[in-house]
Design a protein around this motif. Structure first.
Motif, PDB file in Angstrom:
ATOM      1  N   ARG A   1      -2.934  22.140   8.511  1.00 47.49           N
ATOM      2  CA  ARG A   1      -2.732  23.124   7.427  1.00 47.49           C
ATOM      3  C   ARG A   1      -4.042  23.789   7.013  1.00 47.49           C
ATOM      4  NH1 ARG A   1      -0.928  20.053   3.155  1.00 47.49           N
ATOM      5  NH2 ARG A   1      -1.201  18.132   4.306  1.00 47.49           N
TER       6      ARG A   1
ATOM      7  N   LEU B   1      -3.953  31.227  17.451  1.00 44.61           N
ATOM      8  CA  LEU B   1      -4.729  30.723  16.326  1.00 44.61           C
ATOM      9  C   LEU B   1      -6.213  30.741  16.652  1.00 44.61           C
ATOM     10  CD1 LEU B   1      -4.953  29.469  13.551  1.00 44.61           C
ATOM     11  CD2 LEU B   1      -4.423  27.235  14.544  1.00 44.61           C
TER      12      LEU B   1
ATOM     13  N   TYR C   1      -2.149  34.544  11.370  1.00 43.74           N
ATOM     14  CA  TYR C   1      -2.605  33.223  11.802  1.00 43.74           C
ATOM     15  C   TYR C   1      -1.875  32.091  11.072  1.00 43.74           C
ATOM     16  CZ  TYR C   1      -6.221  36.129  13.758  1.00 43.74           C
ATOM     17  OH  TYR C   1      -6.876  37.118  14.453  1.00 43.74           O
ATOM     18  N   LYS C   2      -0.831  32.453  10.366  1.00 43.75           N
ATOM     19  CA  LYS C   2      -0.063  31.453   9.610  1.00 43.75           C
ATOM     20  C   LYS C   2       0.728  30.575  10.541  1.00 43.75           C
ATOM     21  CE  LYS C   2       2.998  33.357   6.939  1.00 43.75           C
ATOM     22  NZ  LYS C   2       3.831  33.939   5.866  1.00 43.75           N
ATOM     23  N   ASP C   3       0.831  29.312  10.210  1.00 40.66           N
ATOM     24  CA  ASP C   3       1.790  28.415  10.861  1.00 40.66           C
ATOM     25  C   ASP C   3       1.652  28.393  12.382  1.00 40.66           C
ATOM     26  OD1 ASP C   3       5.399  27.937  10.785  1.00 40.66           O
ATOM     27  OD2 ASP C   3       3.766  26.504  10.582  1.00 40.66           O
ATOM     28  N   LEU C   4       0.465  28.276  12.851  1.00 43.85           N
ATOM     29  CA  LEU C   4       0.197  28.214  14.286  1.00 43.85           C
ATOM     30  C   LEU C   4      -0.542  26.918  14.606  1.00 43.85           C
ATOM     31  CD1 LEU C   4      -1.068  31.872  14.864  1.00 43.85           C
ATOM     32  CD2 LEU C   4       1.174  30.959  15.459  1.00 43.85           C
ATOM     33  N   SER C   5      -0.711  26.651  15.870  1.00 43.74           N
ATOM     34  CA  SER C   5      -1.465  25.464  16.255  1.00 43.74           C
ATOM     35  C   SER C   5      -2.353  25.779  17.444  1.00 43.74           C
ATOM     36  CB  SER C   5      -0.520  24.304  16.588  1.00 43.74           C
ATOM     37  OG  SER C   5       0.287  24.649  17.686  1.00 43.74           O
TER      38      SER C   5
ATOM     39  N   THR D   1      -5.547  21.485  15.937  1.00 44.36           N
ATOM     40  CA  THR D   1      -5.490  22.089  14.620  1.00 44.36           C
ATOM     41  C   THR D   1      -4.192  22.858  14.411  1.00 44.36           C
ATOM     42  OG1 THR D   1      -6.599  23.627  13.102  1.00 44.36           O
ATOM     43  CG2 THR D   1      -6.771  24.128  15.427  1.00 44.36           C
ATOM     44  N   THR D   2      -3.713  22.842  13.194  1.00 45.77           N
ATOM     45  CA  THR D   2      -2.600  23.709  12.810  1.00 45.77           C
ATOM     46  C   THR D   2      -3.032  24.479  11.580  1.00 45.77           C
ATOM     47  OG1 THR D   2      -1.613  22.033  11.381  1.00 45.77           O
ATOM     48  CG2 THR D   2      -0.839  22.112  13.644  1.00 45.77           C
ATOM     49  N   SER D   3      -2.530  25.685  11.473  1.00 48.01           N
ATOM     50  CA  SER D   3      -2.850  26.466  10.279  1.00 48.01           C
ATOM     51  C   SER D   3      -1.737  26.271   9.256  1.00 48.01           C
ATOM     52  CB  SER D   3      -3.003  27.945  10.628  1.00 48.01           C
ATOM     53  OG  SER D   3      -1.850  28.422  11.276  1.00 48.01           O
ATOM     54  N   GLY D   4      -2.100  26.495   8.007  1.00 46.59           N
ATOM     55  CA  GLY D   4      -1.119  26.340   6.950  1.00 46.59           C
ATOM     56  C   GLY D   4      -0.084  27.447   6.990  1.00 46.59           C
ATOM     57  N   ASN D   5       0.991  27.227   6.267  1.00 46.82           N
ATOM     58  CA  ASN D   5       2.059  28.211   6.215  1.00 46.82           C
ATOM     59  C   ASN D   5       2.313  28.567   4.757  1.00 46.82           C
ATOM     60  OD1 ASN D   5       4.192  29.883   6.848  1.00 46.82           O
ATOM     61  ND2 ASN D   5       5.685  28.222   6.883  1.00 46.82           N
ATOM     62  N   LEU D   6       1.999  29.783   4.381  1.00 40.62           N
ATOM     63  CA  LEU D   6       2.267  30.238   3.024  1.00 40.62           C
ATOM     64  C   LEU D   6       3.601  30.968   3.040  1.00 40.62           C
ATOM     65  CD1 LEU D   6      -0.221  32.016   0.636  1.00 40.62           C
ATOM     66  CD2 LEU D   6       2.176  32.605   0.714  1.00 40.62           C
TER      67      LEU D   6
ATOM     68  N   ASN E   1       3.642  25.106   3.074  1.00 42.11           N
ATOM     69  CA  ASN E   1       3.035  23.773   3.069  1.00 42.11           C
ATOM     70  C   ASN E   1       1.621  23.788   2.502  1.00 42.11           C
ATOM     71  OD1 ASN E   1       1.622  24.931   5.172  1.00 42.11           O
ATOM     72  ND2 ASN E   1       2.477  23.611   6.760  1.00 42.11           N
ATOM     73  N   ILE E   2       1.335  24.821   1.709  1.00 43.35           N
ATOM     74  CA  ILE E   2       0.056  24.844   0.995  1.00 43.35           C
ATOM     75  C   ILE E   2       0.328  25.312  -0.433  1.00 43.35           C
ATOM     76  CG2 ILE E   2      -1.410  25.264   3.012  1.00 43.35           C
ATOM     77  CD1 ILE E   2      -1.459  28.210   2.195  1.00 43.35           C
TER      78      ILE E   2
END
Lengths: 480, 191
Positions: free
Chosen positions: A102, A137, A193-197, B46-51, B97-98
């Protein structure tokens, strides 16, 4: 008396001379045994990632937002293993990987590549830090390696460093504290770039000290980038610095690839891109090495004569409600190679929706190796897959053919006879649904799914079904 | 005469042979250097957050793309000067999830003639928990923060036709009035 002495001396001398002339000397000798123990050196390095420190951007006391476009932003070190927005960082003890979860714009992690030369000899080492998955990402990240920042980095390969036995990685870079690395998602990174891995891999390579490594005397960096037009895409494909290209809009003009390519991926993101591979401007053949084209939503890919190497088309959707060309070129993937070409093509996880208008899903004249797997080919007007001319090995597996007018045919160029494969044919785990048999071109009145005999190599025909019924190669029309 | 073992000469020849063999190897063979690769055991996943935010009704159903229903005070809910009506309750939900900072405001579609509309109507948001709607705080632009998975308080939208609205506003229909929620990640201020 003197005469005897003289005679004896002469005889002695003669004997010695004869000995010198032809015989084996029996010299005074002595011998002794000495054992020699040889121990070869070994080259080994132990490496890991250590000392993760987390940072997040915080607004200042006045609540002002900082960003990198003019205003400096301040990264504040975070306590523990949590970023400001609750994302986390931890080293997985099972894998040795740093796991970030996250991550949001304004988050950054620094860490060190550490390790020791476990060899008993001096070595040279270098490391490679590369994205192996999740280029979307990764294209948003800024990676810092040894103090230098790289935006949208795909891979970093360091120069070679010397290392004495039992010495630490980074001795000549960071006083033995390891190689400093960092990854950040900058504040300016947007919602794409949201919700990526993504997964980044670190590889440390070691060779003995006296190995010749002078061909790579500087760090090599490869990048991820985007392209919006045919010209831009072609230019970026030609750049040695680019590894992965995203296309985020439809490109109406044909992209002409007439140069060698090595280790390139075009990710079309579901957009329409028309690709054409041809000889170079001087009429010389080109070679594609590890070239991947994926996520296309398009009509056609054309491959002309003089294209060698290996090309993969994956995860793409092809459709058209109008013809794409005349006979032999009315195909989604149309290859018209030369008998001297040496091309291996893999088509995987693609959908070909021919709408009863397009003759062939895949058409190839002269190809060394063709693999079509896990695809759906629907409603071709003619054979789903057709080969012509000099054909090598075919692997057709895991596909679903629905409503196709024939499945697989090979024909001698210009002739109406059945074609042959010089290599092996694997036809396995395919499903036919409501397909139609076509009349054999060499046995009129005989209707077949497959018109391809003989196959000069081995045939593997297993586990294929036709409308939920197991089908044999004889049912298909295979007589070889 | 004694014969002595000619060991040295054999030793010399043997040594010479070894050297010759080694030279042959050096001159023509490929080096197989000692190497080692620490491969695949270190890296970063790594994973990025999801707004993601949503507007939901009080039962948690998403209202995205839907219209807020009026809770009528009488069977006839057509506006007239002085009439005030309010909508069903709604909440802002953090579906990502943030944590987020959000703003909640009355929004008016571009298609509306603002000057005309503002001449006849007032619109504001009220917290449903405020028992006395008449005295409730009128919110036109609210800022708040939501942790992951949390919902805001319940709000409703009030619309009042001004007593001063004249006959020119008879038989009119207005659409495009509603609420807009804007959110940013939790460590960023919201404008």
């Amino acid at each position: 008396m003197k005469k005897r002495v003289l005679l004896s001396a002469i005889v002695t001398i003669a004997l010695c001379l004869s000995l010198i002339a032809g015989s084996t000397f029996a010299l005074f000798t002595s011998d002794d045994d000495i054992d020699i123990t040889l121990n070869s050196g070994h080259v080994e390095i132990t490496a890991g990632l250590t000392d993760p420190v987390l940072y997040s951007v915080q607004p200042d006391a006045a609540g002002e937002e900082f960003d990198e476009n003019g205003k400096p932003y301040s990264y504040v070190q975070q306590p523990g293993n949590e970023f400001a927005n609750g994302g986390t960082a931890a080293i997985d003890p099972a894998t040795g990987y740093i796991v970030l979860e996250r991550v949001t714009p304004g988050d950054k992690i620094t860490f060190n590549l550490t390790g020791v030369n476990d060899s008993n000899v001096r070595v040279q080492y270098r490391y490679k830090f590369e994205c192996v998955e999740g280029y979307d990402l990764m294209s948003g990240f800024v990676t810092t390696v040894e103090g230098n920042k790289y935006a949208s980095m795909a891979a970093y390969t360091s120069e070679w460093h010397n290392l004495d036995e039992n010495s630490n990685i980074g001795t000549d870079v960071n006083n033995g504290a390891g190689i400093p690395l960092a990854i950040e998602l900058p504040v300016s990174a947007g919602n794409i770039y949201k919700d990526l891995s993504a997964t980044l891999k670190l590889t440390v390579e070691v060779v003995q000290m006296n190995a010749d490594t002078t061909d790579t005397d500087a760090a090599v960096v490869k990048y991820i980038t985007t392209a919006q037009s045919a010209t831009e895409l072609a230019d970026k494909l030609a750049s040695d610095e680019i590894l992965h290209i995203f296309v985020r809009n439809n490109i109406p003009d044909t992209v002409n690839v007439n140069f060698n390519l090595t280790d390139k991926t075009i990710d079309a993101n579901g957009k329409s891109v028309h690709l054409s591979f041809t000889k170079d401007a001087n009429g010389k053949p080109i070679t594609l090495e590890n070239v991947v084209v994926k996520n296309l939503n398009t009509k056609t890919i054309n491959i002309a004569t003089g294209v060698n190497g290996d090309l993969t088309v994956a995860d793409s959707y092809f459709t058209s409600d109008t013809k794409l060309g005349s006979a032999g070129t009315n195909a989604f993937i149309a290859g018209r190679g030369d008998a001297n070409d040496n091309l291996s093509m893999t088509v995987e996880n693609c959908i070909f929706d021919a709408q009863g208008v397009i003759d062939y899903g895949v058409y190839f004249m002269n190809i060394a190796n063709l693999t079509i797997r896990d695809c759906k080919i629907n409603n071709t007007k003619s054979w789903a897959i057709q080969g012509n001319g000099t054909l090598g090995n075919f692997v057709i597996s895991g596909n679903t053919f629905t409503g196709c007018n024939g499945i697989l045919k090979g024909a001698i160029r210009g002739g109406a006879g059945t074609g042959s494969l010089s290599g092996n044919l694997t036809f396995a785990n395919n499903k036919l649904v409501n397909c139609i048999k076509k009349e054999s071109s060499t046995n009129s009145g005989n209707f077949v799914y497959m018109n391809l005999t003989p196959v000069n190599g081995t045939i593997t025909f297993t586990n294929n079904i036709d409308n939920d019924v197991v089908i044999t190669k004889e049912d298909m029309g295979m007589l070889g | 005469m004694f014969r002595y073992k000619n060991t040295n000469k054999k030793a010399f020849i043997f040594a010479a042979l070894i050297i010759l063999i080694c030279l042959a190897c050096l001159s023509g063979a490929t080096f197989a250097l000692f190497t080692s690769t620490n491969d695949g055991t270190i890296g970063v996943v790594t994973t990025s957050g999801n707004l993601e935010i949503d507007i939901v009704d009080t039962s948690g159903e998403s209202l995205k793309g839907k219209s807020l229903e009026f809770v009528t005070l009488s069977d006839d809910y057509q506006f007239e000067p002085g009439a005030t009506f309010y909508t069903q309750g709604f909440q802002v939900k953090n579906a990502g999830n943030i944590p987020v900072n959000f703003s909640l405001s009355v929004s008016k579609d571009d298609k509306i003639d603002m000057k005309e509309f503002d001449e006849a109507f007032e619109v504001w948001i009220v917290r449903v928990d405020d028992e006395n709607f008449a005295d409730a705080e009128r919110i036109t632009n609210f800022k708040g923060r939501l942790e992951v998975g949390k919902n805001s308080e319940t709000y409703c939208l009030f619309i009042k036709m001004k007593e001063t609205a004249g006959n020119e506003f008879q038989n009119k229909t207005y659409t495009g009035i509603g609420v807009t929620v804007y959110a940013v990640q939790g460590n960023a201020p919201i404008d």
